[in-house]
Design a protein around this motif. Structure first.
Motif, PDB file in Angstrom:
ATOM      1  N   ASP A  93       0.826  -1.212   0.000  1.00 31.51           N
ATOM      2  CA  ASP A  93       0.000   0.000   0.000  1.00 31.51           C
ATOM      3  C   ASP A  93       0.857   1.258   0.000  1.00 31.51           C
ATOM      4  OD1 ASP A  93      -2.450  -1.189  -0.046  1.00 31.51           O
ATOM      5  OD2 ASP A  93      -2.874  -0.950   2.088  1.00 31.51           O
ATOM      6  N   TYR A  94       0.348   2.264  -0.668  1.00 29.96           N
ATOM      7  CA  TYR A  94       0.939   3.602  -0.571  1.00 29.96           C
ATOM      8  C   TYR A  94       0.134   4.360   0.467  1.00 29.96           C
ATOM      9  CZ  TYR A  94       3.800   2.775  -4.631  1.00 29.96           C
ATOM     10  OH  TYR A  94       4.736   2.264  -5.488  1.00 29.96           O
ATOM     11  N   VAL A  95       0.837   4.964   1.400  1.00 27.47           N
ATOM     12  CA  VAL A  95       0.136   5.645   2.489  1.00 27.47           C
ATOM     13  C   VAL A  95       0.692   7.053   2.706  1.00 27.47           C
ATOM     14  CG1 VAL A  95      -0.405   3.504   3.711  1.00 27.47           C
ATOM     15  CG2 VAL A  95       1.713   4.701   4.248  1.00 27.47           C
ATOM     16  N   ILE A  96      -0.113   7.885   3.361  1.00 31.19           N
ATOM     17  CA  ILE A  96       0.352   9.210   3.777  1.00 31.19           C
ATOM     18  C   ILE A  96       0.658   9.106   5.271  1.00 31.19           C
ATOM     19  CG2 ILE A  96      -0.259  11.652   4.000  1.00 31.19           C
ATOM     20  CD1 ILE A  96      -0.428  10.902   1.114  1.00 31.19           C
ATOM     21  N   VAL A  97       1.828   9.574   5.670  1.00 29.84           N
ATOM     22  CA  VAL A  97       2.158   9.547   7.097  1.00 29.84           C
ATOM     23  C   VAL A  97       2.390  10.963   7.619  1.00 29.84           C
ATOM     24  CG1 VAL A  97       3.205   7.246   7.041  1.00 29.84           C
ATOM     25  CG2 VAL A  97       4.652   9.250   6.738  1.00 29.84           C
ATOM     26  N   GLU A  98       2.164  11.106   8.917  1.00 28.08           N
ATOM     27  CA  GLU A  98       2.422  12.391   9.580  1.00 28.08           C
ATOM     28  C   GLU A  98       3.320  12.133  10.772  1.00 28.08           C
ATOM     29  OE1 GLU A  98      -1.108  14.386  10.939  1.00 28.08           O
ATOM     30  OE2 GLU A  98      -1.783  14.640   8.860  1.00 28.08           O
ATOM     31  N   GLN A  99       4.262  13.019  10.959  1.00 26.27           N
ATOM     32  CA  GLN A  99       5.109  12.895  12.145  1.00 26.27           C
ATOM     33  C   GLN A  99       4.437  13.695  13.263  1.00 26.27           C
ATOM     34  OE1 GLN A  99       9.203  13.988  11.581  1.00 26.27           O
ATOM     35  NE2 GLN A  99       9.816  12.904  13.427  1.00 26.27           N
ATOM     36  N   GLU A 110       3.912  15.958  16.384  1.00 30.60           N
ATOM     37  CA  GLU A 110       4.682  17.114  16.842  1.00 30.60           C
ATOM     38  C   GLU A 110       5.572  16.753  18.030  1.00 30.60           C
ATOM     39  OE1 GLU A 110       2.849  21.026  17.552  1.00 30.60           O
ATOM     40  OE2 GLU A 110       1.496  20.406  15.928  1.00 30.60           O
ATOM     41  N   GLU A 111       6.747  17.261  17.999  1.00 33.00           N
ATOM     42  CA  GLU A 111       7.716  17.096  19.082  1.00 33.00           C
ATOM     43  C   GLU A 111       7.945  15.638  19.490  1.00 33.00           C
ATOM     44  OE1 GLU A 111       6.413  19.666  22.228  1.00 33.00           O
ATOM     45  OE2 GLU A 111       6.060  21.227  20.752  1.00 33.00           O
ATOM     46  N   SER A 112       7.839  14.754  18.522  1.00 34.84           N
ATOM     47  CA  SER A 112       8.165  13.359  18.846  1.00 34.84           C
ATOM     48  C   SER A 112       8.657  12.664  17.589  1.00 34.84           C
ATOM     49  CB  SER A 112       6.954  12.634  19.415  1.00 34.84           C
ATOM     50  OG  SER A 112       6.245  12.001  18.384  1.00 34.84           O
ATOM     51  N   ASN A 113       9.140  11.472  17.790  1.00 38.79           N
ATOM     52  CA  ASN A 113       9.629  10.726  16.641  1.00 38.79           C
ATOM     53  C   ASN A 113       8.573   9.785  16.083  1.00 38.79           C
ATOM     54  OD1 ASN A 113      12.118  11.611  15.913  1.00 38.79           O
ATOM     55  ND2 ASN A 113      13.185  10.413  17.507  1.00 38.79           N
ATOM     56  N   GLU A 114       7.384   9.891  16.665  1.00 37.99           N
ATOM     57  CA  GLU A 114       6.336   8.954  16.255  1.00 37.99           C
ATOM     58  C   GLU A 114       5.669   9.357  14.952  1.00 37.99           C
ATOM     59  OE1 GLU A 114       3.054   7.312  18.606  1.00 37.99           O
ATOM     60  OE2 GLU A 114       4.478   7.479  20.278  1.00 37.99           O
ATOM     61  N   PHE A 115       5.445   8.341  14.125  1.00 36.20           N
ATOM     62  CA  PHE A 115       4.747   8.581  12.860  1.00 36.20           C
ATOM     63  C   PHE A 115       3.386   7.887  12.894  1.00 36.20           C
ATOM     64  CE2 PHE A 115       9.053   9.437  11.616  1.00 36.20           C
ATOM     65  CZ  PHE A 115       8.960  10.339  10.572  1.00 36.20           C
ATOM     66  N   ILE A 116       2.399   8.494  12.282  1.00 34.63           N
ATOM     67  CA  ILE A 116       1.125   7.800  12.134  1.00 34.63           C
ATOM     68  C   ILE A 116       0.680   7.831  10.670  1.00 34.63           C
ATOM     69  CG2 ILE A 116       0.167   8.005  14.475  1.00 34.63           C
ATOM     70  CD1 ILE A 116      -1.450  10.445  13.300  1.00 34.63           C
ATOM     71  N   ILE A 117      -0.015   6.771  10.318  1.00 34.64           N
ATOM     72  CA  ILE A 117      -0.563   6.688   8.959  1.00 34.64           C
ATOM     73  C   ILE A 117      -1.922   7.371   8.972  1.00 34.64           C
ATOM     74  CG2 ILE A 117      -1.422   5.100   7.176  1.00 34.64           C
ATOM     75  CD1 ILE A 117       0.629   3.046   8.302  1.00 34.64           C
ATOM     76  N   THR A 118      -2.098   8.347   8.090  1.00 40.00           N
ATOM     77  CA  THR A 118      -3.353   9.094   8.107  1.00 40.00           C
ATOM     78  C   THR A 118      -4.250   8.753   6.924  1.00 40.00           C
ATOM     79  OG1 THR A 118      -2.296  10.903   6.930  1.00 40.00           O
ATOM     80  CG2 THR A 118      -2.384  11.070   9.329  1.00 40.00           C
ATOM     81  N   GLU A 119      -3.643   8.220   5.878  1.00 40.16           N
ATOM     82  CA  GLU A 119      -4.449   7.933   4.694  1.00 40.16           C
ATOM     83  C   GLU A 119      -3.831   6.806   3.883  1.00 40.16           C
ATOM     84  OE1 GLU A 119      -6.146  10.324   0.849  1.00 40.16           O
ATOM     85  OE2 GLU A 119      -5.462  11.540   2.542  1.00 40.16           O
ATOM     86  N   ILE A 120      -4.725   6.019   3.283  1.00 38.91           N
ATOM     87  CA  ILE A 120      -4.255   4.945   2.396  1.00 38.91           C
ATOM     88  C   ILE A 120      -4.679   5.333   0.986  1.00 38.91           C
ATOM     89  CG2 ILE A 120      -4.453   2.493   1.826  1.00 38.91           C
ATOM     90  CD1 ILE A 120      -5.382   2.253   4.884  1.00 38.91           C
ATOM     91  N   LEU A 121      -3.745   5.384   0.098  1.00 39.46           N
ATOM     92  CA  LEU A 121      -4.080   5.791  -1.270  1.00 39.46           C
ATOM     93  C   LEU A 121      -4.769   4.655  -2.020  1.00 39.46           C
ATOM     94  CD1 LEU A 121      -0.920   7.894  -2.206  1.00 39.46           C
ATOM     95  CD2 LEU A 121      -2.985   8.566  -0.975  1.00 39.46           C
ATOM     96  N   LEU A 122      -5.521   5.047  -3.011  1.00 41.85           N
ATOM     97  CA  LEU A 122      -6.288   4.076  -3.789  1.00 41.85           C
ATOM     98  C   LEU A 122      -5.380   2.982  -4.357  1.00 41.85           C
ATOM     99  CD1 LEU A 122      -9.329   4.063  -4.525  1.00 41.85           C
ATOM    100  CD2 LEU A 122      -8.631   4.841  -6.797  1.00 41.85           C
ATOM    101  N   ARG A 123      -5.809   1.731  -4.204  1.00 45.67           N
ATOM    102  CA  ARG A 123      -4.998   0.609  -4.694  1.00 45.67           C
ATOM    103  C   ARG A 123      -5.244   0.386  -6.186  1.00 45.67           C
ATOM    104  NH1 ARG A 123      -7.355  -1.623   0.432  1.00 45.67           N
ATOM    105  NH2 ARG A 123      -5.628  -1.502   1.918  1.00 45.67           N
ATOM    106  N   ARG A 124      -4.167   0.207  -6.921  1.00 39.86           N
ATOM    107  CA  ARG A 124      -4.281  -0.074  -8.355  1.00 39.86           C
ATOM    108  C   ARG A 124      -4.841  -1.485  -8.551  1.00 39.86           C
ATOM    109  NH1 ARG A 124       0.373  -0.976 -10.977  1.00 39.86           N
ATOM    110  NH2 ARG A 124       1.540  -0.257  -9.178  1.00 39.86           N
TER     111      ARG A 124
END
Ligand code: GDP
Ligand code: ZN
Length: 306
Positions: A41-47, A49-63
């Motif tokens: 999957d292709y995903v959008i991630v956000e870091q 604030e003030e931490s090293n943690e990343f979260i996945i916020t969106e999954i792009l449409l699958r081909r």
């Protein structure tokens, strides 16, 4: 994206890998699946604030994607892998012997999932005279219906170079019985990979979370291989028996001329497929494998399939 339980490994554009969690509320595609994210999957991630943690916020449409029936939840499917450019079916004529049934099942699944197929016949160095006859039959049969067949050996430098070119800049799904040489071939393509090879079954799944059905390997920058340890996902149990001929492109070509729209090409009158078979225009092995898949679907309990 690669998953190991509730953590997901995401490869950023910068080529850096980060561990991510899923945001509680995420925009999902309208699919009846047990897993929100799949390998590939292709995903959008956000870091955060003030931490090293990343979260996945969106999954792009699958081909595209391949699925497996969820073992417990009826009506639900598990997406195994997505965004696949091509499917390498790795087979060997001997040591071990791959059946045409397996190859045709994989091809039908690839047609179902809209993934281009390459048939890779490995261990050409082991072929004996009688194997060569069989090899020729396979080549003729598949080339006639438009599937590329590559006869290779992991020991042959030129073959490995060809394989490398085929894999380059693509996401390749790879399938083949244990022992056909998948790990050896990938190790030869990129010597720093160091995948375990040998005859020990189960090695390929090592380190995977038990609910994952696929592993993603980065071979080079922008070049990936997805391996699925099981072959269940290629059994087409989620499709109806009437749909199967649509995934056999050679059978489908004749099926349009059958008298009945709903012809299953088994014993119906004026069946163009049976006619083609009789006149030698359709490979008997392909027809037999078509019938086997149809029988397999028919004999599997509806609730196990859906
Ligand atoms: P996998 O289970 O598909 O990953 O298969 P492996 O890569 O572990 O290979 C199984 C065995 O086949 C190993 O002993 C390899 O050395 C051997 N092998 C792989 N490719 C070739 C080949 O082209 N020729 C020969 N003779 N042996 C091979
Ligand atoms: Zn018919």
């Amino acid at each position: 994206m690669q998953t190991t339980g509730s953590w997901y490994v995401v490869l950023l554009d910068s080529e850096k890998s980060v561990q991510c969690r899923l945001r509680g509320k995420i925009k999902l595609q309208d699919l009846d699946t047990t897993n929100p994210i799949a390998v590939g999957d292709y995903v959008i991630v956000e870091q955060l604030e003030e931490s090293n943690e990343f979260i996945i916020t969106e999954i792009l449409l699958r081909r595209n994607y391949i699925i497996r029936q969820s073992p417990r939840k009826e009506h639900q499917r598990h997406i195994i892998a997505s965004n696949i450019d091509q499917f390498f079916i790795v087979a060997t004529i001997s040591q071990p012997r791959t059946s045409l049934g397996f190859v045709d099942r994989c091809i039908a699944a690839a047609e179902c999932y809209h993934i281009p197929v390459h048939i890779i016949i490995n261990k050409k160095d082991l072929l004996r005279k009688k194997d060569l006859t069989k090899l020729e039959e396979w080549q003729l049969m598949y080339k006639a219906i438009g599937y590329p067949v590559h006869v290779i050996s992991a020991n042959d430098k030129e073959d490995i170079a060809t394989l490398k070119t085929l894999l380059k800049d693509k996401v390749t799904l790879i399938a083949g019985h244990s022992g056909v040489g998948k790990s050896t071939l990938l190790n030869a393509v990129n010597t720093s990979l160091k995948l375990k090879t040998g005859k020990i079954s189960g090695k390929w799944e090592k380190g995977m979370h038990t609910t994952t059905f696929a592993t993603l390997y980065q071979i080079f920058e922008n070049t990936f291989v997805i391996d699925t340890p099981g072959i269940k996902e290629f059994s087409l149990l989620h499709v109806e028996p009437e749909e199967v001929s649509g995934y056999f492109i050679d059978i489908n070509a004749f099926a349009k001329s059958c008298k009945y729209n709903n012809c299953m090409h088994i014993n119906e009158p004026e069946c163009a497929v049976l006619n083609a078979l009789e006149n030698g225009k359709l490979a008997p092995a392909r027809y037999e494998n078509y019938l086997n898949i149809v029988d397999n679907i028919k004999s599997t309990n509806y609730w196990e399939r859906k």
